[in-house]
Design an enzyme around this catalytic site. Structure first.
Site, short mmCIF file in Angstrom:
data_model
loop_
_atom_site.label_atom_id
_atom_site.label_comp_id
_atom_site.label_asym_id
_atom_site.label_seq_id
_atom_site.Cartn_x
_atom_site.Cartn_y
_atom_site.Cartn_z
N LYS A 1 0.85 -1.20 0.00
CA LYS A 1 0.00 0.00 0.00
C LYS A 1 0.89 1.25 0.00
O LYS A 1 1.86 1.32 0.75
CB LYS A 1 -0.89 -0.01 1.25
CG LYS A 1 -1.67 1.29 1.49
CD LYS A 1 -2.73 1.56 0.45
CE LYS A 1 -3.36 2.95 0.59
NZ LYS A 1 -4.22 3.30 -0.55
N SER A 2 0.52 2.23 -0.82
CA SER A 2 1.32 3.47 -0.87
C SER A 2 1.48 4.04 0.53
O SER A 2 0.49 4.37 1.20
CB SER A 2 0.64 4.50 -1.76
OG SER A 2 0.58 4.06 -3.09
N ASN B 1 -13.18 5.19 -5.75
CA ASN B 1 -12.60 5.23 -4.41
C ASN B 1 -12.08 6.62 -4.11
O ASN B 1 -11.63 7.34 -5.00
CB ASN B 1 -11.49 4.18 -4.26
CG ASN B 1 -10.12 4.73 -4.65
OD1 ASN B 1 -9.45 5.37 -3.83
ND2 ASN B 1 -9.70 4.49 -5.88
N SER B 2 -12.17 6.96 -2.85
CA SER B 2 -11.46 8.12 -2.33
C SER B 2 -10.93 7.72 -0.96
O SER B 2 -11.37 8.21 0.08
CB SER B 2 -12.39 9.33 -2.22
OG SER B 2 -11.62 10.44 -1.79
N ASN C 1 4.46 7.06 -5.98
CA ASN C 1 3.10 7.33 -6.49
C ASN C 1 2.91 8.84 -6.61
O ASN C 1 2.82 9.54 -5.60
CB ASN C 1 2.11 6.70 -5.50
CG ASN C 1 0.67 6.92 -5.89
OD1 ASN C 1 0.36 7.67 -6.81
ND2 ASN C 1 -0.24 6.27 -5.16
N CYS D 1 -2.06 10.04 -6.78
CA CYS D 1 -3.26 9.79 -5.97
C CYS D 1 -4.21 10.98 -6.08
O CYS D 1 -3.83 12.11 -5.75
CB CYS D 1 -2.88 9.55 -4.52
SG CYS D 1 -4.35 9.34 -3.49
N LYS E 1 4.33 5.94 -10.38
CA LYS E 1 2.93 5.65 -10.75
C LYS E 1 2.33 6.92 -11.29
O LYS E 1 2.29 7.96 -10.61
CB LYS E 1 2.18 5.16 -9.51
CG LYS E 1 0.70 4.85 -9.74
CD LYS E 1 0.48 3.41 -10.12
CE LYS E 1 -0.98 3.01 -10.20
NZ LYS E 1 -1.43 2.27 -9.03
N GLY F 1 -5.18 -1.25 -15.16
CA GLY F 1 -6.47 -0.62 -15.47
C GLY F 1 -7.41 -1.53 -16.23
O GLY F 1 -7.16 -1.88 -17.38
C1 SIN Z 1 -5.99 6.22 -2.04
O1 SIN Z 1 -5.50 5.75 -1.01
O2 SIN Z 1 -6.68 7.24 -2.03
C2 SIN Z 1 -5.76 5.53 -3.35
C3 SIN Z 1 -4.35 5.58 -3.76
C4 SIN Z 1 -4.13 6.16 -5.10
O3 SIN Z 1 -5.09 6.46 -5.83
O4 SIN Z 1 -2.98 6.35 -5.47
#
Ligand code: SIN
Length: 311
Positions: A46-47, A70-71, A126, A129, A163, A248
């Site tokens: 996970k980031s 998602n958010s 990343n 996000c 990313k 994707g």
């Molecule tokens: C998130 O934790 O909001 C998603 C991570 C991402 O979109 O890079």
């Protein structure tokens, strides 16, 4: 017919091209253990931010027939947790250690921590996000993108990838690739979710998620054409030493095949993994192998980046 699914990214050899997308099944050591035990070719964490984060208010994730929104807001246990995990656990498959810090200076601190550690896998910065409230996606600010890469490579000598968010204009691909080609990047991962979509429930007349008034990153089947385009556009613009993880819209082995046909070296899976769990990796590999047998392709290299134009 013997089928070879192996692929390489930098010094890392993957037995097959499938990885979880950052943020899916990878927040805790328990989930990471399940990915390590699965048939995935590699595992992304996970980031991570420097400090643990609880993320955005719930509901912050929703599935619909064509994908997800998602958010999450980067809920994670903090970089030290993931660094401990990747340096002390069984390294039976390559690890992609993802970091994402809303404050760019924290990314440099995070990179220094990884540089100083014994971690030998891939690091994925990343820059895309869409869910940190009040913070833009660095991948859309080309001056900031160049600056963070200049700063990162002054201190980081291990294999590094980034990313990226999805791009939609051919001139954006040219401009971004021009910047990326100036650096010794090991890979890019394209695409992150399509930022700031909106899904609504017509019955309740409400958004499906709460943060940011319902705006969030769109994933799943909705975004597959965008992912294919980003992989293909970057493959034809980036120097060959920069490998591509295509992400994707993967729901089946044909989707994996298409991303590799467009130029991906490896393929990561988000929404469908969230829905189906890590046993998905075996199904995707079986479907990919079946298609490669039908098409007489013994290895990924025999069809990678071989997309032809319609006529
Ligand atoms: C998130 O934790 O909001 C998603 C991570 C991402 O979109 O890079």
């Amino acid at each position: 017919m013997k089928i070879d699914l192996s692929t390489t990214i930098g010094p890392n050899q993957f037995s097959n091209p499938l990885i979880n997308a950052a943020g899916v099944w990878d927040e805790t050591a328990l989930e990471l253990d399940e990915l390590v035990a699965s048939t995935a070719g590699g595992v992304t964490t996970k980031s991570a931010t420097l400090e643990p984060r609880s993320g955005n208010q719930r509901p912050r994730y929703a599935d619909v027939a064509l994908g997800s929104i998602n958010s999450m807001g980067l809920p994670n246990q903090g970089l030290k947790y993931y660094l401990d995990y990747v340096t002390t656990h069984d390294a039976s498959k390559p690890i992609d250690l993802s970091i994402a810090n809303p404050n760019p200076m924290d990314n440099l601190t995070a990179l220094q921590m990884i540089q100083d550690s014994s971690f030998q896998g891939l690091t994925e910065l990343n820059l895309s996000c869409p869910n940190v409230i009040g913070k833009p996606q660095i991948g859309y600010d080309l001056a900031a993108l160049k600056q963070i890469l200049q700063q990162a490579f002054k201190l980081f000598t291990k294999p590094l990838g980034i990313k990226l968010p999805p791009y939609f204009d051919l001139q954006q691909f040219d401009a971004v690739a021009d910047i990326l080609n100036q650096f010794p990047l090991t890979f890019i991962n394209t695409i992150n979710s399509v930022g700031n979509g909106l899904l609504v429930d017509p019955a309740s007349e409400r958004t499906l998620i709460e943060p940011k008034g319902g705006f969030g990153g769109i994933g799943g089947a909705y975004v597959k054409p965008v992912a294919l385009a980003n992989v293909h556009a970057f493959r034809s613009r980036l120097k060959p030493t920069i490998k591509i993880i295509g992400t994707g819209g993967v729901r089946n082995g044909t989707d994996v095949f298409e991303l590799i046909l467009c130029g991906a070296d490896a393929v990561s899976v988000g929404t469908t993994l969230m829905q189906a769990g890590p046993q998905l990796f075996t199904k995707l590999q079986d479907e990919l192998i079946q298609l490669m047998v039908q098409k007489h392709y013994p290895s990924l290299a025999t069809f990678r980046n071989q997309l032809k134009a319609a006529h």
